[in-house]
Design a protein around this motif. Structure first.
Motif, PDB file in Angstrom:
ATOM      1  N   THR A   8       0.818  -1.207   0.000  1.00  0.00           N
ATOM      2  CA  THR A   8       0.000   0.000   0.000  1.00  0.00           C
ATOM      3  C   THR A   8       0.855   1.262   0.000  1.00  0.00           C
ATOM      4  O   THR A   8       0.314   2.371  -0.004  1.00  0.00           O
ATOM      5  N   TRP A   9       2.183   1.118   0.018  1.00  0.00           N
ATOM      6  CA  TRP A   9       3.058   2.276  -0.170  1.00  0.00           C
ATOM      7  C   TRP A   9       3.055   2.723  -1.628  1.00  0.00           C
ATOM      8  O   TRP A   9       3.571   3.788  -1.957  1.00  0.00           O
ATOM      9  N   LEU A  10       2.504   1.893  -2.501  1.00  0.00           N
ATOM     10  CA  LEU A  10       2.353   2.264  -3.906  1.00  0.00           C
ATOM     11  C   LEU A  10       0.928   2.764  -4.119  1.00  0.00           C
ATOM     12  O   LEU A  10      -0.022   2.227  -3.550  1.00  0.00           O
ATOM     13  N   THR A 159      -6.125   6.591   8.910  1.00  0.00           N
ATOM     14  CA  THR A 159      -5.249   7.057   7.846  1.00  0.00           C
ATOM     15  C   THR A 159      -5.841   8.285   7.152  1.00  0.00           C
ATOM     16  O   THR A 159      -7.037   8.568   7.266  1.00  0.00           O
ATOM     17  N   VAL A 160      -4.975   8.999   6.452  1.00  0.00           N
ATOM     18  CA  VAL A 160      -5.414  10.101   5.595  1.00  0.00           C
ATOM     19  C   VAL A 160      -4.944   9.794   4.176  1.00  0.00           C
ATOM     20  O   VAL A 160      -4.048   8.971   3.960  1.00  0.00           O
ATOM     21  N   SER A 203      -2.432   5.768   1.343  1.00  0.00           N
ATOM     22  CA  SER A 203      -2.963   6.029   2.679  1.00  0.00           C
ATOM     23  C   SER A 203      -1.807   6.147   3.666  1.00  0.00           C
ATOM     24  O   SER A 203      -0.941   5.266   3.723  1.00  0.00           O
ATOM     25  N   ILE A 204      -1.809   7.225   4.426  1.00  0.00           N
ATOM     26  CA  ILE A 204      -0.744   7.503   5.384  1.00  0.00           C
ATOM     27  C   ILE A 204      -1.321   7.486   6.792  1.00  0.00           C
ATOM     28  O   ILE A 204      -2.362   8.097   7.051  1.00  0.00           O
ATOM     29  N   ASN A 205      -0.661   6.764   7.691  1.00  0.00           N
ATOM     30  CA  ASN A 205      -1.123   6.709   9.074  1.00  0.00           C
ATOM     31  C   ASN A 205      -1.144   8.110   9.681  1.00  0.00           C
ATOM     32  O   ASN A 205      -0.197   8.870   9.547  1.00  0.00           O
ATOM     33  N   GLN A 206      -2.244   8.416  10.351  1.00  0.00           N
ATOM     34  CA  GLN A 206      -2.430   9.753  10.911  1.00  0.00           C
ATOM     35  C   GLN A 206      -1.321  10.157  11.872  1.00  0.00           C
ATOM     36  O   GLN A 206      -0.966  11.336  11.960  1.00  0.00           O
ATOM     37  N   THR A 223      -9.245  19.607   3.790  1.00  0.00           N
ATOM     38  CA  THR A 223      -9.260  18.879   5.062  1.00  0.00           C
ATOM     39  C   THR A 223      -9.257  17.376   4.834  1.00  0.00           C
ATOM     40  O   THR A 223     -10.128  16.829   4.155  1.00  0.00           O
ATOM     41  N   GLY A 224      -8.255  16.710   5.379  1.00  0.00           N
ATOM     42  CA  GLY A 224      -8.168  15.250   5.291  1.00  0.00           C
ATOM     43  C   GLY A 224      -7.545  14.718   4.025  1.00  0.00           C
ATOM     44  O   GLY A 224      -7.359  13.510   3.882  1.00  0.00           O
TER      45      GLY A 224
END
Length: 241
Positions: A8-10, A159-160, A203-206, A223-224
């Motif tokens: 999911t880093w891609l 995640t955002v 998706s990046i961890n908040q 926002t977000g």
């Protein structure tokens, strides 16, 4: 031959390109080495003669094994489950499930093709977990559906979204940049624009967001929703930071 990477880093468009390349190599009988996270277990239709999976919850091992000789092209595929020297597996439920899997493996021969094996696994797992930590069932019994809606989450949303504007062809990058600008301008069609951008989202961890923004890797669009302005590796995506 370089190994391919899938996680999911891609962004989604990048993952699709990797899957297409994997299928091409396999269909042409070429060597293909793929390093993947659990994302490959989520319905990705690939067929390898050999799968190596780090020790995991039994249901995850079964899913990974499902990518081995999936199409029955060889008499027998091989799935190897190995234990790592340094355990870096997530805590909580995941680690509990690994412990149960390890205990079952140590108990002797384990046939994962038998429904009884998975039945025993899940019985052991659910016997050790609090399956209603938010008290949803009590709220339902009291017909307190507003609280049910507030507390219940099928998937924890921690995640955002970050849009990668540096992946793809020049035409793709230009289209992404244009849509980001439209979004930033406060377009009333934001939902439609976000759908167009979805293939380029990671998706990046908040918990990581403040540091990534501070260090210049991300900047907020609305926002977000953020734009990823840091480096994007052609193999590891945003996982190279």
């Amino acid at each position: 031959l370089e190994a391919l990477h899938l996680s999911t880093w891609l962004c989604g468009a990048h993952r699709r390109a990797v899957i297409t390349e994997v299928k091409r190599r396999l269909s042409e009988g070429k060597a293909c080495h793929l390093v993947s996270t659990q994302v490959i277990e989520a319905g990705v239709d690939l067929d390898f003669p050999l799968v190596m999976r780090a020790l995991a919850p039994l249901d995850s091992i079964v899913q990974a094994a499902g990518r081995c000789n999936r199409e029955g092209k060889i008499p027998r595929g091989t799935t190897i489950v190995f234990d790592t020297e340094n355990d870096r597996s997530p805590g909580g439920v995941y680690r509990t499930a690994i412990g149960i899997t390890r205990a079952m493996l140590r108990g002797g021969s384990l046939d994962m093709d038998q429904p009884e094996t998975l039945t025993e696994y899940f019985q052991r797992l659910y016997a050790t977990l609090d399956t209603d930590r938010e008290g949803i069932q009590a709220l339902r019994a009291n017909l307190d559906y507003p609280q049910v809606a507030d507390r219940f989450r099928m998937i924890e949303e921690d995640t955002v979204s970050a849009v990668v504007a540096t992946y793809g062809t020049a035409r793709q990058r230009s289209a992404v940049a244009r849509n980001i600008s439209i979004l930033a301008a406060g377009s009333p069609a934001a939902r439609l624009v976000l759908r167009r951008l979805q293939p380029y989202v990671v998706s990046i961890n908040q918990t990581r967001v403040p540091a990534l923004v501070r260090d210049g890797f991300m900047q907020e669009v609305i926002t977000g929703v953020y734009e990823w302005v840091g480096p994007y590796d052609p193999i590891r995506g945003v996982g190279n930071i």
